[in-house]
Each structure stands twice: as C-alpha cells, then as structure tokens.
Design an enzyme around this catalytic site. Structure first.
Site, PDB file in Angstrom:
ATOM      1  CE1 TYR A 116      -3.332  -2.684  -0.036  1.00 36.13           C
ATOM      2  CE2 TYR A 116      -4.226  -1.754   1.971  1.00 36.13           C
ATOM      3  CZ  TYR A 116      -4.319  -2.652   0.919  1.00 36.13           C
ATOM      4  OH  TYR A 116      -5.392  -3.501   0.850  1.00 36.13           O
ATOM      5  CE  LYS A 169       0.313 -17.306  -0.996  1.00 32.74           C
ATOM      6  NZ  LYS A 169      -0.658 -18.400  -0.813  1.00 32.74           N
ATOM      7  CG  ASP A 183      -3.374 -19.294   1.178  1.00 31.39           C
ATOM      8  OD1 ASP A 183      -2.475 -18.974   1.965  1.00 31.39           O
ATOM      9  OD2 ASP A 183      -3.179 -20.092   0.252  1.00 31.39           O
ATOM     10  CG  ASP A 219      -7.479  -3.093   3.846  1.00 36.10           C
ATOM     11  OD1 ASP A 219      -8.404  -2.765   4.605  1.00 36.10           O
ATOM     12  OD2 ASP A 219      -7.407  -2.707   2.662  1.00 36.10           O
ATOM     13  CG  ASP A 228     -13.202  -4.756   6.419  1.00 41.44           C
ATOM     14  OD1 ASP A 228     -12.624  -4.135   7.342  1.00 41.44           O
ATOM     15  OD2 ASP A 228     -13.851  -4.195   5.522  1.00 41.44           O
TER      16      ASP A 228
END
Ligand code: NAD
Length: 339
Positions: free
Chosen positions: A123, A175, A209, A233, A237
């Site tokens: 980001y 990851k 994942d 991020d 949520d």
C-alpha cells in the site's frame, strides 16, 4: 490533572456519536481538555490553502486524538485525510479488537485482536505502467516495500500488546512461501522476536490463505494476529464480519509520537441527523484511548458498560434490531459507568 486530547467530531453521524461518547467519558471522572477541530479544517487540500494544517498542529501538541469518521470525496483528486494523518504521524500500528457482544450469532466467544502494519507493504503506492508497443498501459507494476525496522516495530508492538493485555498467543500471518522476500522478511523477524518473549507469549505463524479459512472454521484458535498492510486490511474486515459487522468495531492507529482512536465504520450519511446512530464502536474506541493513557480502570468500566448495555440490558440502536436512540444509549451506558 486533565488529559489534553484533540477532538475531531467528523462528518455525517460523527458529531452525534462523538457527543454520546463524551457523555460516557465524563461519567468516568477522568478529566479531559478537548482541543476541538472542525472537520472543515482537516487537510490542506480540503481548505484549498497552504500552510500548517490546524489538525496536524493540534495532534502534534496533544499526541492523542479521538476522531469521528470523515467523508472522503470520491474521484475528486482529494487525498484521503485519514491517510494524510497516518503519514504525518507515522501511525504504524492499526489495532482492531473483535469481540462477540451479541450472543446467538454465527460464533460465540470470539475475542481476537488484529494488529495491522499501517505504513509499508503493497500500500505504499509505488506503482507505474510500462508501455509495450502502442499501449502506454500495457503492464502495471506495483512494489511492496517491507523494511526490517518496520517489521520489528510492528511485531514488537504485537508482543507488547499481548503482554499488557494478558493475551497468550501471537500469530504472524504471511505469504512467505510465495513472496519469499517481502513476506519472508516479516516471518523471519517474527520468528526471531518470538525468542525474546519465549515463556511469556506463545508464537505461531499461518499462511494468509489458510488463516482466512481458519478464521471462518475455528476463529477461537487465534488470539493476537499481526500481519502486513494489505493482508491486515482484508482479514480485519473478515474478523469484524465474524461478530456481526462494523457497527461494533473499535480501532486505533498508533505511532511512537501520536495515536488516533476511532470507530472502523464511516459517516453513515443515510442516517446522519436522525439521532439513531449506534455510538458503541466510538465508545469502545474511547475505552482503548483510556487504556492507552494508562486509565485502565476507567477503560474497563466503559467497555464493560457498553457490553452490558447491549448484551444483558438489551438497550440497542436500530442497526442492532432495537429502538433506542443515540442519546438513550449514551444515558444508559453513562449510568452504568457511574455505578
Ligand atoms: P459507512 O460505514 O458510513 O456506512 C455503511 C452502512 O452502515 C450504512 O448503511 C450506515 O448507515 C451503517 N452504519 C455505519 N455506522 C453506523 C453506526 N454507527 N450506527 C448505525 N449504522 C451505521 O460506510 P460508507 O457508506 O461506505 O462510507 C460513507 C463515508 O464514510 C464515505 O465518505 C467514506 O469515505 C467515509 N469513511 C470514513 C472512515 C473514517 O473516517 N475512518 C471510514 C470508513 C468510511
């Protein structure tokens, strides 16, 4: 002594939920001197002027802010004010606790904390197009910037947070199997730092994942999760969804020189001015602020009162299926806080 705190009531429902939250803070007996900032003074771009921004100057002086949501105009070239504040003060830790408040939903007894790195990773906005033939935008390239220093400070923050809040486990989400450098460095720092906390806080890691799936299958296996910007991020949520959405989700953006406490939700323009907004998430954010200031007893009283108001006393705003107004909710919580 009174704590000097920057107050940004914000836009939309912001002023309503801020007034309700101030009433509850007043009931704690902790004294505050509020340096109130009008939303219109928020950013240079917004004011169309140059020179020091009053909100940034205020936060520089106080170091702590309680903030309502701010409307970010879409497609006008305005920089997000939230991003501007995060950059100006290097608020590197985004902390979002997620807790079951209303029983009988999909999951019971969820009590997790997401610690998201807030300044690095994919980001950072280092992107460009590469022209091929007559197509100037044939290829898009985006660079993730991950520094050892950035990894160390956020992972240390997560372990220290776990210690301070009597939490048992820190999980690094990554990851590293594919992004061997950008995510590999994060995992490497996590493993190194875990040694320093051995015997005090347990450590494990999950590939992102798998973490996303495990959060849905067995969310109770997690305690504190620490991860890089984009994974945080998305997963934060998902975590809010486990307990019924953003309506009850508090948050904090913390750096070494300043901290901003705010609800995760936005300005809710559809219900602004109706007096029906749910102030619980901002009240829980204010409890996080009290905790940050070292007012642990007041923090616990506010948190406990909000939970009891919703869970046991069933005083709930419309979004939670009740008919209490914002101010009725605030009155009930304040009464419980006073004891
Ligand atoms: P939103 O969170 O404002 O609203 C989504 C839905 O949830 C709406 O139906 C709304 O009524 C409801 N809702 C949200 N908070 C509620 C509350 N406390 N009580 C009852 N109902 C509530 O999201 P949006 O509509 O996508 O965004 C609106 C504006 O908020 C945009 O300008 C966006 O940029 C801004 N925003 C600001 C922040 C921030 O300042 N931190 C965060 C998110 C969105």
């Amino acid at each position: 002594m009174a704590y000097r705190v920057t107050l940004i009531p914000g836009d939309g429902i912001g002023p309503e939920i801020t007034a309700a939250t101030l009433q509850v803070l007043d009931a704690t007996g902790v004294k505050f001197t509020w340096d109130q900032q009008a939303p219109a003074g928020m950013a240079v771009e917004r004011r169309g002027e140059t020179g020091p921004d009053p909100v940034i100057e205020s936060l520089r002086a106080t170091g702590v802010a309680l903030k309502g949501p701010l409307a970010t105009p879409v497609g006008t070239g305005h920089r997000s004010i939230n991003v501007a504040l995060r950059r100006a003060f290097e608020l590197y830790a985004n902390v979002r606790p997620v807790k079951t408040i209303i029983p009988g939903r999909c999951y019971e007894d969820i009590d997790l904390v997401m610690v998201r790195e807030n300044t690095e990773g994919l980001y950072v906005g280092v992107e460009h197009f590469v022209a091929v033939g007559d197509d100037p935008r044939a290829v898009a390239e985006s660079t993730a910037i991950v520094t050892r220093k950035g990894c160390e400070r956020i992972i240390r923050f997560a372990f220290d947070y776990a210690l301070k809040h009597s939490r048992k486990l820190v999980t690094v989400v990554h990851k590293a199997n594919i992004l061997k450098m950008a995510s590999g460095l994060f995992l490497e720092v996590g493993r190194d730092m875990a040694q320093q906390y051995q015997g005090r806080v347990a450590f494990n890691d999950r590939i992102v994942d798998n973490a996303a799936m495990q959060l849905v299958l067995h969310p109770q296996q997690f305690d504190v999760i620490v991860t890089t910007n984009m994974f945080g991020d998305i997963l934060s949520d998902e975590m809010a969804g486990l307990v019924g959405g953003l309506g009850l989700a508090p948050g904090a953006n913390i750096g070494s020189k300043a901290a901003i406490f705010e609800a995760v939700h936005g300005t809710a323009p559809d219900i602004a001015g109706h007096g029906t907004a749910n102030p619980a998430a901002l009240m829980l954010s204010a409890a996080m602020m009290l905790d940050y200031l070292g007012e642990m007893d007041a923090a616990e009283r506010v948190k406990g009162a909000v939970i009891r108001t919703i869970r046991e006393d069933e005083v709930r705003t419309k979004d939670l299926g009740g008919d209490a107004t914002t101010s009725e909710f605030a009155q009930h919580v304040s009464k419980l806080v006073r004891g």
